[in-house]
Design a protein around this motif. Structure first.
Motif, mmCIF file in Angstrom:
data_model
loop_
_atom_site.group_PDB
_atom_site.id
_atom_site.type_symbol
_atom_site.label_atom_id
_atom_site.label_comp_id
_atom_site.label_asym_id
_atom_site.label_seq_id
_atom_site.Cartn_x
_atom_site.Cartn_y
_atom_site.Cartn_z
ATOM 1 N N MET A 1 41.022 -17.643 25.378
ATOM 2 C CA MET A 1 40.503 -16.498 26.130
ATOM 3 C C MET A 1 40.934 -16.581 27.596
ATOM 4 O O MET A 1 41.351 -15.596 28.193
ATOM 5 N N VAL A 2 40.820 -17.795 28.147
ATOM 6 C CA VAL A 2 41.203 -17.971 29.554
ATOM 7 C C VAL A 2 42.689 -17.676 29.752
ATOM 8 O O VAL A 2 43.105 -17.125 30.773
ATOM 9 N N ALA A 3 43.489 -18.014 28.745
ATOM 10 C CA ALA A 3 44.932 -17.761 28.860
ATOM 11 C C ALA A 3 45.244 -16.272 28.818
ATOM 12 O O ALA A 3 46.345 -15.856 29.164
ATOM 13 N N GLY A 4 44.289 -15.455 28.366
ATOM 14 C CA GLY A 4 44.514 -14.007 28.366
ATOM 15 C C GLY A 4 44.587 -13.396 26.988
ATOM 16 O O GLY A 4 44.894 -12.211 26.850
ATOM 17 N N LEU A 5 44.337 -14.219 25.947
ATOM 18 C CA LEU A 5 44.397 -13.664 24.590
ATOM 19 C C LEU A 5 43.244 -12.677 24.361
ATOM 20 O O LEU A 5 42.164 -12.823 24.937
ATOM 21 N N THR A 6 43.505 -11.690 23.519
ATOM 22 C CA THR A 6 42.504 -10.670 23.248
ATOM 23 C C THR A 6 41.549 -11.149 22.159
ATOM 24 O O THR A 6 40.372 -10.809 22.159
ATOM 25 N N GLY A 7 42.077 -11.901 21.219
ATOM 26 C CA GLY A 7 41.224 -12.289 20.110
ATOM 27 C C GLY A 7 41.846 -13.347 19.226
ATOM 28 O O GLY A 7 42.904 -13.907 19.549
#
Ligand code: ADP
Length: 419
Positions: free
Chosen positions: A98-104
């Motif tokens: 999540m922190v890396a920017g993934l949506t799900g």
């Protein structure tokens, strides 16, 4: 009405998973692009702007998290759903994602029945829970540490690889050098024997009467000479490459060198109806340079000009002083010219632009050539003198014949120095 297909990019190194997802999504009407590593995935995403990106986390180059962070730094991908397809489901791994920017997250093993619905969910703007604010700082720090540690270990691996490659490169140079030296002696003997055979009192009269015998002996001599040329080129090249080009500097007549270089190809020039123009008085006749090496360089340039100029063509060789300490020499042909891209590569070892089949046929016929060492040798020799060599050409065109100009500058008084 045209319906725009949603495009999905799937980045996965495992072929079986890749084709399973690809087929499932295609079956449900999506356009699917696949990449087997992170770098290819990033390039494809930039080129194709997919509507959704699915990525594995453990890939051979970048992790799925790093791919996401990289893409998120580009405003084009700000809103693109990027979803991890992975077996890593521990909560701390989810946090990092999540922190890396993934949506799900879609967990593996894949549920083929559920996949289209999951994809639809993310395409429709769905996203998984974000990290809670209290832990955010901690997780961010962990993620940064992970990225830096991986970067450090990658750099160490590359440095070790670089050392190994340099060692191999050196071994290869030594191998070439030893092989060429070892070949030179028996070749010289072979050449001597074949000349003796040609001049042999018993055989000579038969050669006059028997064209087949003459062809055999002349063919053998010609081939041995060609082999000698190649071996000599390799020896000179390996001296240049291993910085062992020890110039023998003395009074050198550049005009005489040019005249001799042209004369060396007088048969080809005559047979091919070429015109070679040069004004000896333009060339300095008392330079301090290595006569033999400059002659080798000049011969290569003249022979190339001949090789790449069709019959009846013209070659101009000119010289002009640049100040009183440097001369600029131009070997200009009116031949096929050289493509822009090739102009950058031709001075490298073993770089040839044409078909090697043609190249190996003859040294002097139109388009015939060698093994791509000539220009690398010329450059090495000119630079060892403290000069510069380059090419100018308006491109390759065997119809309009734009020609090429090989230009070098040379100091009038080269110092005796090792390159
Ligand atoms: P070789 O020894 O095989 O002739 P060179 O290093 O001299 O190799 O040349 C490399 C390549 O550069 C050649 O294969 C040819 O394609 C191109 N080249 C060199 N000189 C010319 C020229 N005067 N005109 C067109 N192409 C040239």
């Amino acid at each position: 009405m045209t319906i725009k297909l949603n495009t999905i990019l799937y980045i996965e190194d495992d072929e079986a998973s890749r084709s399973l997802v690809e087929r499932t999504l295609q079956f449900h009407g999506y356009r699917v692009l696949v990449a087997d590593c992170g770098l290819v995935g990033i390039d494809l995403a930039r080129k194709e702007s997919p509507d959704l990106i699915l990525t594995d986390i453990n890939l051979p180059d970048l992790t799925g998290r790093e791919i996401t962070t990289r893409l998120r730094s580009d405003s084009k991908f700000e809103g693109t759903p990027i979803v991890a397809l992975t077996a890593q489901t521990l909560s701390e791994q989810r946090d990092l994602a999540m922190v890396a920017g993934l949506t799900g997250y879609i967990t593996k093993p894949l549920d083929v029945e559920a996949l289209p619905k999951q994809v639809e969910y993310y395409l429709g703007g769905g996203r998984d829970l974000a990290v809670d604010a209290g832990r955010l700082g901690d997780v961010q720090a962990r993620y940064t540490r992970e990225v830096v540690e991986r970067l450090e270990s990658r750099i160490r691996d590359l440095e070790a690889l670089n050392v190994a490659l340099r060692r191999l490169d050196k071994m290869k140079d030594t191998f070439i050098q030893i092989t060429a030296h070892e070949l030179r002696t028996p070749l010289t003997l072979l050449y001597g024997y074949s000349r003796l055979l040609e001049d042999n009192a018993t055989i000579k009269p038969h050669m006059i009467d028997d064209p087949a015998l003459r062809m055999l002996v002349e063919g053998m001599n010609g081939s041995i000479m060609r082999m000698q040329n190649v071996v000599n080129e390799v020896v000179t090249m390996s001296r240049i490459m291993t910085n062992k080009i020890d110039l023998v500097v003395g009074t050198t007549d550049l005009g005489a060198i040019t005249a001799k270089s042209v004369k060396a190809y007088e048969n080809a020039i005559r047979e091919r109806h070429l015109t070679v123009q040069f004004e000896k008085s333009q060339f300095p006749n008392k330079m301090q340079a290595d006569w033999e090496m400059l002659e080798l360089a000049m011969r290569n340039l003249v022979s190339n000009a001949i090789k790449y100029t069709p019959d009846k063509g013209r070659i101009d060789i000119s010289a002009a002083m640049e100040g009183d300490q440097s001369v600029r020499v131009t070997v200009r042909d009116h031949g096929i010219g050289i493509d822009n891209v090739d102009q950058r590569g031709i001075f490298e070892r073993f770089h040839t632009t044409g078909d090697m089949q043609l190249h190996s046929t003859s040294k002097t016929s139109f388009l015939g050539g060698g093994i791509g060492l000539g220009l690398a040798i010329c450059k090495g020799i000119i630079e060892a003198h403290g000069g510069r060599l380059w090419v100018e050409s308006d491109g390759y065109n065997p119809e309009t014949l734009p020609g090429s100009a090989f230009i070098f500058t040379l100091p009038i008084n080269a110092e005796r120095k090792e390159k």
